[in-house]
Design a protein around this motif. Structure first.
Motif, PDB file in Angstrom:
ATOM      1  N   TYR A 264      61.414  31.182  52.812  1.00 61.77           N
ATOM      2  CA  TYR A 264      60.095  30.681  53.102  1.00 61.77           C
ATOM      3  C   TYR A 264      59.255  31.999  53.850  1.00 61.77           C
ATOM      4  O   TYR A 264      58.129  32.488  53.316  1.00 61.77           O
ATOM      5  N   TRP A 265      59.987  32.637  54.771  1.00 62.20           N
ATOM      6  CA  TRP A 265      59.080  33.759  55.422  1.00 62.20           C
ATOM      7  C   TRP A 265      59.130  34.979  54.530  1.00 62.20           C
ATOM      8  O   TRP A 265      58.176  35.765  54.225  1.00 62.20           O
ATOM      9  N   LEU A 266      60.242  35.021  53.546  1.00 64.24           N
ATOM     10  CA  LEU A 266      59.965  36.358  52.422  1.00 64.24           C
ATOM     11  C   LEU A 266      58.904  35.996  51.702  1.00 64.24           C
ATOM     12  O   LEU A 266      58.008  37.057  51.236  1.00 64.24           O
ATOM     13  N   SER A 267      58.614  34.788  51.258  1.00 62.13           N
ATOM     14  CA  SER A 267      57.520  34.301  50.308  1.00 62.13           C
ATOM     15  C   SER A 267      56.186  34.645  51.072  1.00 62.13           C
ATOM     16  O   SER A 267      55.281  35.126  50.171  1.00 62.13           O
ATOM     17  N   VAL A 268      56.163  34.260  52.252  1.00 65.56           N
ATOM     18  CA  VAL A 268      54.814  34.741  52.909  1.00 65.56           C
ATOM     19  C   VAL A 268      54.582  35.923  52.914  1.00 65.56           C
ATOM     20  O   VAL A 268      53.281  36.452  52.867  1.00 65.56           O
ATOM     21  N   VAL A 269      55.560  37.037  53.221  1.00 66.97           N
ATOM     22  CA  VAL A 269      55.456  38.280  53.494  1.00 66.97           C
ATOM     23  C   VAL A 269      55.026  38.998  51.943  1.00 66.97           C
ATOM     24  O   VAL A 269      53.914  39.763  51.976  1.00 66.97           O
ATOM     25  N   HIS A 270      55.555  38.532  50.988  1.00 63.51           N
ATOM     26  CA  HIS A 270      55.109  38.966  49.739  1.00 63.51           C
ATOM     27  C   HIS A 270      53.605  38.544  49.283  1.00 63.51           C
ATOM     28  O   HIS A 270      52.957  39.263  48.879  1.00 63.51           O
ATOM     29  N   HIS A 271      53.305  37.207  49.679  1.00 62.34           N
ATOM     30  CA  HIS A 271      51.904  36.821  49.774  1.00 62.34           C
ATOM     31  C   HIS A 271      50.963  37.526  50.546  1.00 62.34           C
ATOM     32  O   HIS A 271      49.748  38.187  49.913  1.00 62.34           O
ATOM     33  N   VAL A 272      51.133  37.863  51.605  1.00 58.96           N
ATOM     34  CA  VAL A 272      50.416  38.860  52.676  1.00 58.96           C
ATOM     35  C   VAL A 272      50.333  40.110  51.825  1.00 58.96           C
ATOM     36  O   VAL A 272      49.043  40.616  51.865  1.00 58.96           O
ATOM     37  N   ALA A 273      51.358  40.541  51.377  1.00 59.63           N
ATOM     38  CA  ALA A 273      51.528  41.995  50.708  1.00 59.63           C
ATOM     39  C   ALA A 273      50.559  42.100  49.504  1.00 59.63           C
ATOM     40  O   ALA A 273      49.391  43.011  49.473  1.00 59.63           O
ATOM     41  N   VAL A 274      50.533  41.069  48.689  1.00 62.55           N
ATOM     42  CA  VAL A 274      49.726  40.959  47.457  1.00 62.55           C
ATOM     43  C   VAL A 274      48.348  40.736  47.790  1.00 62.55           C
ATOM     44  O   VAL A 274      47.393  41.661  47.209  1.00 62.55           O
ATOM     45  N   ASN A 275      48.028  39.917  48.846  1.00 63.04           N
ATOM     46  CA  ASN A 275      46.660  39.757  49.164  1.00 63.04           C
ATOM     47  C   ASN A 275      45.941  40.809  49.962  1.00 63.04           C
ATOM     48  O   ASN A 275      44.744  41.167  49.814  1.00 63.04           O
ATOM     49  N   SER A 276      46.980  41.831  50.704  1.00 61.82           N
ATOM     50  CA  SER A 276      46.434  43.097  51.387  1.00 61.82           C
ATOM     51  C   SER A 276      46.019  44.187  50.407  1.00 61.82           C
ATOM     52  O   SER A 276      45.108  44.759  50.281  1.00 61.82           O
ATOM     53  N   ILE A 277      46.655  44.099  49.398  1.00 65.20           N
ATOM     54  CA  ILE A 277      46.434  45.058  48.188  1.00 65.20           C
ATOM     55  C   ILE A 277      45.042  44.717  47.478  1.00 65.20           C
ATOM     56  O   ILE A 277      44.021  45.448  47.184  1.00 65.20           O
ATOM     57  N   SER A 278      44.789  43.400  47.173  1.00 63.35           N
ATOM     58  CA  SER A 278      43.539  42.876  46.786  1.00 63.35           C
ATOM     59  C   SER A 278      42.575  43.225  47.676  1.00 63.35           C
ATOM     60  O   SER A 278      41.349  43.567  47.254  1.00 63.35           O
ATOM     61  N   VAL A 279      42.580  42.970  48.894  1.00 62.63           N
ATOM     62  CA  VAL A 279      41.618  43.287  49.903  1.00 62.63           C
ATOM     63  C   VAL A 279      41.259  44.566  50.238  1.00 62.63           C
ATOM     64  O   VAL A 279      39.962  45.070  50.040  1.00 62.63           O
ATOM     65  N   ALA A 280      42.355  45.484  50.174  1.00 54.99           N
ATOM     66  CA  ALA A 280      42.214  46.949  50.369  1.00 54.99           C
ATOM     67  C   ALA A 280      41.328  47.241  48.917  1.00 54.99           C
ATOM     68  O   ALA A 280      40.572  48.270  49.183  1.00 54.99           O
ATOM     69  N   GLY A 281      41.643  46.906  47.860  1.00 54.08           N
ATOM     70  CA  GLY A 281      40.867  47.346  46.685  1.00 54.08           C
ATOM     71  C   GLY A 281      39.581  46.917  46.604  1.00 54.08           C
ATOM     72  O   GLY A 281      38.484  47.710  46.339  1.00 54.08           O
ATOM     73  N   LEU A 282      39.209  45.902  47.116  1.00 53.85           N
ATOM     74  CA  LEU A 282      37.877  45.500  47.539  1.00 53.85           C
ATOM     75  C   LEU A 282      37.200  46.453  48.384  1.00 53.85           C
ATOM     76  O   LEU A 282      35.882  46.876  48.103  1.00 53.85           O
ATOM     77  N   LEU A 283      37.809  46.684  49.369  1.00 54.76           N
ATOM     78  CA  LEU A 283      37.053  47.452  50.413  1.00 54.76           C
ATOM     79  C   LEU A 283      37.013  48.671  50.000  1.00 54.76           C
ATOM     80  O   LEU A 283      36.024  49.783  50.287  1.00 54.76           O
ATOM     81  N   LEU A 284      37.855  49.284  49.241  1.00 55.29           N
ATOM     82  CA  LEU A 284      38.065  50.732  48.647  1.00 55.29           C
ATOM     83  C   LEU A 284      36.772  50.941  47.698  1.00 55.29           C
ATOM     84  O   LEU A 284      36.319  51.958  47.397  1.00 55.29           O
ATOM     85  N   ARG A 285      36.556  49.719  46.903  1.00 61.96           N
ATOM     86  CA  ARG A 285      35.429  49.735  45.828  1.00 61.96           C
ATOM     87  C   ARG A 285      34.089  49.508  46.568  1.00 61.96           C
ATOM     88  O   ARG A 285      33.070  49.399  45.857  1.00 61.96           O
ATOM     89  N   GLY A 286      33.943  49.611  47.952  1.00 58.54           N
ATOM     90  CA  GLY A 286      32.740  49.584  48.531  1.00 58.54           C
ATOM     91  C   GLY A 286      32.336  47.945  48.885  1.00 58.54           C
ATOM     92  O   GLY A 286      30.959  47.836  48.828  1.00 58.54           O
ATOM     93  N   HIS A 287      33.280  47.137  48.824  1.00 53.67           N
ATOM     94  CA  HIS A 287      32.650  45.724  49.034  1.00 53.67           C
ATOM     95  C   HIS A 287      32.102  45.442  50.365  1.00 53.67           C
ATOM     96  O   HIS A 287      32.615  46.172  51.163  1.00 53.67           O
ATOM     97  N   PRO A 288      30.907  44.787  50.430  1.00 51.48           N
ATOM     98  CA  PRO A 288      30.412  44.699  51.684  1.00 51.48           C
ATOM     99  C   PRO A 288      31.021  43.625  52.498  1.00 51.48           C
ATOM    100  O   PRO A 288      31.420  42.796  52.174  1.00 51.48           O
ATOM    101  N   LEU A 289      31.091  44.165  53.754  1.00 54.03           N
ATOM    102  CA  LEU A 289      31.880  43.010  54.810  1.00 54.03           C
ATOM    103  C   LEU A 289      30.886  42.074  55.517  1.00 54.03           C
ATOM    104  O   LEU A 289      29.967  42.156  55.552  1.00 54.03           O
TER     105      LEU A 289
END
Length: 169
Positions: free
Chosen positions: A144-169
């Protein structure tokens, strides 16, 4: 002399816990790229299914609150549901791949229905990997915790991509 293993035990053999932690983190970019490829494929095959830009439309509508949610409560809550779904599917299927495929398909359908966006088919690869992590851990709580870590990692990449492309906060 070693004892022969049965087909069922070979199908559900567990992996080394250290390997699983590395997989949970290091496979996240692969899951993210697979999600992007899946979206591109759907947009190419069925352009009318993603009118308004598909994933770009979803990204444009993401708020700062949704970004925070995607990095904290969402992985914990969604993976609790995934854990239960995997356990139920384990009663219907014996092998890990059908369990993981079905769980990922159900997760994608739930995201699509909840959002109204076909673009959320993109969650399939991540939930497939998360399901495998749950199944391959020696202890299901570790999975379960392994799956949570993977989920957070994937979502972090997605959020980082948004922010790097200048998405407004």
């Amino acid at each position: 002399m070693s004892r022969p293993t049965s087909e069922a035990s070979r199908m559900h053999r567990v992996w080394n816990e250290r390997q699983l932690w590395l997989i949970a983190i290091l496979v996240a970019p692969v899951s993210f790229l697979a999600s992007s490829a899946l979206i591109s494929l759907v947009e190419a095959l069925i352009p009318s299914a993603m009118e308004g830009g598909g994933w770009a439309q979803v990204e444009a509508s993401v708020s700062a609150g949704q970004m925070v949610y995607a990095l904290s409560p969402a992985p914990v809550f969604e993976n609790l549901i995934l854990y239960a779904v995997v356990a139920l599917l384990g009663k219907a299927f014996r092998a890990d791949l059908p369990i993981s495929c079905t769980a990922a398909m159900l997760a994608a359908m739930a995201h699509i229905l909840a959002s109204g966006q076909l673009s959320y088919v993109a969650v399939f690869p991540g939930f497939f990997v998360m399901s495998l992590l749950i199944l391959r851990a020696k202890r299901r709580s570790t999975g379960y915790w392994l799956s949570v870590v993977h989920h957070v990692a994937v979502n972090s990449i997605s959020v980082a991509g948004l922010l790097l492309r200048g998405h407004p906060l």
